[in-house]
Design a protein around this motif. Structure first.
Motif, mmCIF file in Angstrom:
data_model
loop_
_atom_site.group_PDB
_atom_site.id
_atom_site.type_symbol
_atom_site.label_atom_id
_atom_site.label_comp_id
_atom_site.label_asym_id
_atom_site.label_seq_id
_atom_site.Cartn_x
_atom_site.Cartn_y
_atom_site.Cartn_z
ATOM 1 N N GLU A 1 -1.894 17.372 -0.604
ATOM 2 C CA GLU A 1 -2.770 16.281 -1.041
ATOM 3 C C GLU A 1 -2.576 15.055 -0.134
ATOM 4 O OE1 GLU A 1 -5.055 16.675 -3.236
ATOM 5 O OE2 GLU A 1 -4.440 18.607 -4.075
ATOM 6 N N ALA A 2 -2.614 15.284 1.163
ATOM 7 C CA ALA A 2 -2.278 14.244 2.135
ATOM 8 C C ALA A 2 -3.217 13.045 2.061
ATOM 9 C CB ALA A 2 -2.301 14.839 3.538
ATOM 10 N N HIS A 3 -4.454 13.245 1.609
ATOM 11 C CA HIS A 3 -5.382 12.116 1.549
ATOM 12 C C HIS A 3 -4.870 11.006 0.643
ATOM 13 C CE1 HIS A 3 -6.456 14.533 -1.974
ATOM 14 N NE2 HIS A 3 -6.963 13.445 -2.491
ATOM 15 N N LEU A 4 -4.041 11.366 -0.363
ATOM 16 C CA LEU A 4 -3.499 10.366 -1.278
ATOM 17 C C LEU A 4 -2.549 9.416 -0.558
ATOM 18 C CD1 LEU A 4 -2.733 12.712 -4.304
ATOM 19 C CD2 LEU A 4 -4.676 11.154 -4.060
ATOM 20 N N LEU A 5 -1.886 9.917 0.459
ATOM 21 C CA LEU A 5 -0.943 9.090 1.208
ATOM 22 C C LEU A 5 -1.668 7.987 1.968
ATOM 23 C CD1 LEU A 5 2.017 8.709 2.239
ATOM 24 C CD2 LEU A 5 1.380 10.181 4.157
ATOM 25 N N PHE A 6 -2.833 8.310 2.509
ATOM 26 C CA PHE A 6 -3.541 7.370 3.380
ATOM 27 C C PHE A 6 -4.519 6.478 2.621
ATOM 28 C CE2 PHE A 6 -2.662 11.259 5.896
ATOM 29 C CZ PHE A 6 -1.721 10.714 6.754
ATOM 30 N N SER A 7 -4.863 6.868 1.400
ATOM 31 C CA SER A 7 -5.837 6.104 0.631
ATOM 32 C C SER A 7 -5.279 4.720 0.282
ATOM 33 C CB SER A 7 -6.194 6.860 -0.659
ATOM 34 O OG SER A 7 -7.053 6.090 -1.467
ATOM 35 N N GLY A 8 -5.995 3.680 0.670
ATOM 36 C CA GLY A 8 -5.587 2.317 0.352
ATOM 37 C C GLY A 8 -4.356 1.842 1.087
ATOM 38 N N ALA A 9 -3.944 2.545 2.132
ATOM 39 C CA ALA A 9 -2.725 2.178 2.846
ATOM 40 C C ALA A 9 -2.959 0.952 3.727
ATOM 41 C CB ALA A 9 -2.253 3.346 3.700
ATOM 42 N N SER A 10 -1.926 0.112 3.811
ATOM 43 C CA SER A 10 -2.014 -1.068 4.674
ATOM 44 C C SER A 10 -1.898 -0.658 6.137
ATOM 45 C CB SER A 10 -0.888 -2.048 4.328
ATOM 46 O OG SER A 10 0.372 -1.497 4.695
ATOM 47 N N LYS A 11 -2.245 -1.596 7.019
ATOM 48 C CA LYS A 11 -2.144 -1.334 8.451
ATOM 49 C C LYS A 11 -0.697 -1.030 8.850
ATOM 50 C CE LYS A 11 -3.481 -3.307 12.926
ATOM 51 N NZ LYS A 11 -4.098 -4.483 13.599
ATOM 52 N N ALA A 12 0.247 -1.764 8.259
ATOM 53 C CA ALA A 12 1.662 -1.544 8.573
ATOM 54 C C ALA A 12 2.115 -0.160 8.115
ATOM 55 C CB ALA A 12 2.518 -2.622 7.905
ATOM 56 N N PHE A 13 1.624 0.238 6.955
ATOM 57 C CA PHE A 13 1.992 1.540 6.411
ATOM 58 C C PHE A 13 1.462 2.664 7.305
ATOM 59 C CE2 PHE A 13 1.499 5.155 3.531
ATOM 60 C CZ PHE A 13 2.715 5.153 2.859
ATOM 61 N N LEU A 14 0.191 2.568 7.688
ATOM 62 C CA LEU A 14 -0.400 3.595 8.547
ATOM 63 C C LEU A 14 0.289 3.650 9.907
ATOM 64 C CD1 LEU A 14 -4.210 3.124 7.787
ATOM 65 C CD2 LEU A 14 -2.735 4.989 7.035
ATOM 66 N N GLY A 15 0.630 2.471 10.428
ATOM 67 C CA GLY A 15 1.333 2.440 11.703
ATOM 68 C C GLY A 15 2.689 3.120 11.626
ATOM 69 N N SER A 16 3.381 2.929 10.514
ATOM 70 C CA SER A 16 4.686 3.553 10.338
ATOM 71 C C SER A 16 4.571 5.067 10.201
ATOM 72 C CB SER A 16 5.382 2.964 9.106
ATOM 73 O OG SER A 16 5.612 1.584 9.278
ATOM 74 N N ILE A 17 3.544 5.532 9.489
ATOM 75 C CA ILE A 17 3.317 6.977 9.374
ATOM 76 C C ILE A 17 3.082 7.580 10.750
ATOM 77 C CG2 ILE A 17 1.753 8.769 8.526
ATOM 78 C CD1 ILE A 17 1.221 7.027 6.095
ATOM 79 N N THR A 18 2.199 6.949 11.525
ATOM 80 C CA THR A 18 1.872 7.471 12.849
ATOM 81 C C THR A 18 3.114 7.558 13.725
ATOM 82 O OG1 THR A 18 -0.332 6.487 12.682
ATOM 83 C CG2 THR A 18 0.423 7.124 14.872
ATOM 84 N N GLN A 19 3.927 6.515 13.712
ATOM 85 C CA GLN A 19 5.120 6.506 14.555
ATOM 86 C C GLN A 19 6.138 7.537 14.095
ATOM 87 O OE1 GLN A 19 6.793 2.619 15.064
ATOM 88 N NE2 GLN A 19 8.141 3.253 16.729
ATOM 89 N N THR A 20 6.289 7.684 12.773
ATOM 90 C CA THR A 20 7.237 8.674 12.248
ATOM 91 C C THR A 20 6.820 10.087 12.632
ATOM 92 O OG1 THR A 20 7.771 7.235 10.371
ATOM 93 C CG2 THR A 20 8.330 9.561 10.152
ATOM 94 N N VAL A 21 5.544 10.405 12.455
ATOM 95 C CA VAL A 21 5.051 11.741 12.791
ATOM 96 C C VAL A 21 5.193 12.004 14.290
ATOM 97 C CG1 VAL A 21 2.989 13.208 12.848
ATOM 98 C CG2 VAL A 21 3.500 11.860 10.807
ATOM 99 N N ARG A 22 4.920 10.988 15.096
ATOM 100 C CA ARG A 22 4.992 11.157 16.543
ATOM 101 C C ARG A 22 6.429 11.435 16.992
ATOM 102 N NH1 ARG A 22 2.896 6.447 18.148
ATOM 103 N NH2 ARG A 22 0.779 7.286 18.245
#
Length: 536
Positions: A308-329
């Motif tokens: 249910e990955a869409h729940l993670l990104f729904s309503g996420a702040s810019k800082a939150f999304l940036g942290s996800i991207t960096q962690t996955v990378r």
């Protein structure tokens, strides 16, 4: 491949496979890996399923991340089960989130039957009923499973802001609160600790503490406190506390060398999607913090399925999304593979999607204009293909998918329509008694079952405030006594100072802020995701 030919694929069981040639032979050759690989299924081409053309994924590239997508009811959960089984058999631990309660069957042998035998024959599978070693977990002891808890300090301000649904300004203020607690070595174990620190920082004694770095407004503090209260009223307060779960437990293997499948049971909290999806990200971020760099391995240390990955990104702040991207990378170099599971690729931000090298796309529906738009967008994310992918993706049956993965050399394989193998474990939940026995029989149960409420920020602040109030009362009483003595015409001998006065007079309690700084440990450091770093 023409639309007519693809339409015939839907009834492949009646058609004997023809010899492969042309584009089909090129596709099959793209999956003929030399090293260890997981068997996903068999190629669908020209109206037939070809068991002599297996579609596989090399074991070493599973740390390059992946996506399993498709409409509801197309077989995503069974695909997860199939991949998890083979990873376990190859000695790779697996983490799965069981949101609907139907994944626990991976621990029990599957049930033989006509449909299973038919599917096995179509894809050239030697099916054997097999159960796999599992551990079952539950968030904060809610529902079945070994309790998984995090301290508020460990969870951090970025993730907590998402759970509390704070806006950007409130998130920044919460970050200041954590900064203050960290700099004073003041550990926040549970939500009452956080509430106590917030209340202190807007009190007359504490409000000067953040003045030099922006301050904390009473209005924002009120919003944060109300959000914490509402969160606790939903029954979510128990997810924070001690003992804090050590995510390295997910990296274990069984005595026979198979990887342990860690199943997080979530049916009891599926109405709190912001909470469980963010907790999954905390687990991933915690692993990232603790694990050393290892580069590319022969097989991953762990494969983490983010359902249910869409729940993670729904309503996420810019800082939150940036942290996800960096962690996955970056987590790939630590031997961790992450698979996001959702309905369409558009549910995943493009910066994250670009990191997902392995793709299993189940059927999509095109009932509305938005569906048609999503279908076209999905097709554009695949390499060039001889298939008419729009036609293929709307015509796939349950347990069929379009697949492209990374080869052993890191290059994308040809797009392959695939009929997937049948899982060898139970395709459904185990009964409640068996689940309870598995949980209580685990060696981890005694370590995490009982919550511990040790002295932390709330108790320290409360004790200090009580001491300060007692000192003030004693001082007032002494002043009144001295005044009465003077009115009586004599001078009373100076009494011995009380224990409270001695403490206050020592300078430690000149202010609550100073006392906090002198009594507690060193400053806490934080990761790119705002979670607290700690040594195991």
């Amino acid at each position: 491949m023409t639309n007519r030919n693809w339409g015939a694929v839907m009834s492949v069981s009646e058609q004997p496979p023809a010899a492969l040639g042309g584009p089909a032979a090129e596709i099959a050759a793209g999956y003929a890996f030399e090293g260890a690989a997981l068997d996903l299924g068999a190629l669908l081409w020209d109206g037939a399923c070809h068991p002599d053309a297996p579609i596989r994924i090399p074991l070493p590239v599973l740390n390059r991340h992946g996506l399993v997508a498709g409409a509801t009811g197309t077989g995503k959960t069974k695909t997860l089960q199939l991949i998890a089984e083979q990873l376990s058999a190859n000695g790779v631990p697996v983490f799965l989130a069981d949101i609907k309660g139907d994944v626990s069957g991976v621990s029990a042998p599957g049930e033989d039957g006509e449909k299973v035998r038919e599917r096995a024959a179509q894809v050239g599978q030697e099916w054997r009923a097999t159960g796999f070693p599992c551990e079952f977990y539950g968030l904060g002891g809610t529902g079945p499973g070994i309790p998984v808890r995090a301290t508020v300090t460990g969870f951090g301000p970025v993730l907590l802001s998402k759970v509390l649904q704070l806006n950007q300004t409130q998130e920044q203020s919460l970050g200041l609160i954590f900064h203050y607690a960290d700099s004073k070595g003041l550990e926040l174990v549970d939500l009452k600790d956080l509430r106590a620190v917030v209340a202190f920082l807007v009190s007359d004694t504490g409000k000067a503490e953040l003045k030099g770095i922006g301050g904390l407004s009473t209005v924002t503090a009120g919003v944060i406190l109300r959000s914490i209260t509402a969160f606790e009223q939903q029954g979510a307060g128990g997810f924070f506390g001690e003992p804090e779960f050590d995510t390295s437990e997910f990296l274990r293997t069984a005595a026979d060398g198979r990887g342990i499948v860690s199943v997080l049971e979530l049916p009891s909290v599926q109405d709190k999607p912001q909470l469980f999806s963010t907790f999954l990200m905390w687990m991933l971020a915690d692993l990232f913090n603790d694990l050393p760099e290892v580069g590319d391995l022969e097989k991953p240390k762990l494969v983490f399925f983010f359902d249910e990955a869409h729940l993670l990104f729904s309503g996420a702040s810019k800082a939150f999304l940036g942290s996800i991207t960096q962690t996955v990378r970056l987590i790939r170099s630590k031997g961790i593979g992450v698979f996001f599971v959702t309905q369409t690729p558009k549910d995943v931000p493009s910066d994250v999607l670009a990191q997902l090298g392995n793709r299993v796309q189940h059927a999509l529906r095109a009932f509305t204009p938005d569906d048609a738009k999503a279908l076209k967008a999905t097709v554009r994310t695949f390499p060039n293909s001889p298939y008419d992918l729009e036609e293929v993706l709307t015509g796939l049956g349950t347990g069929e998918a379009v697949i492209t993965v990374l080869s052993e050399k890191g290059a994308p394989t040809p797009v392959a329509a695939t009929r997937l193998r049948a899982p060898e474990s139970l395709m459904g939940p185990i009964d409640a008694a068996a689940l309870d026995a598995a949980v209580k029989g685990s060696p981890l149960y005694g370590r995490y079952a009982e919550a511990v409420d040790r002295e932390s920020a709330y108790e320290r602040l409360t004790a200090e405030q009580q001491a300060a109030e007692a000192a003030a009362l004693e001082a007032a009483a002494a002043k009144e006594a001295e005044k009465a003595q003077k009115q009586g015409g004599g001078r009373a001998p100076k009494p011995e100072p009380s224990l409270t006065e001695q403490v206050v007079g020592s300078g430690v309690f000149t202010s609550l802020a100073r006392s906090i700084g002198t009594q507690l440990g060193r400053e806490i450091s934080r990761s790119i995701f705002g979670t607290a770093r700690r040594r195991r």
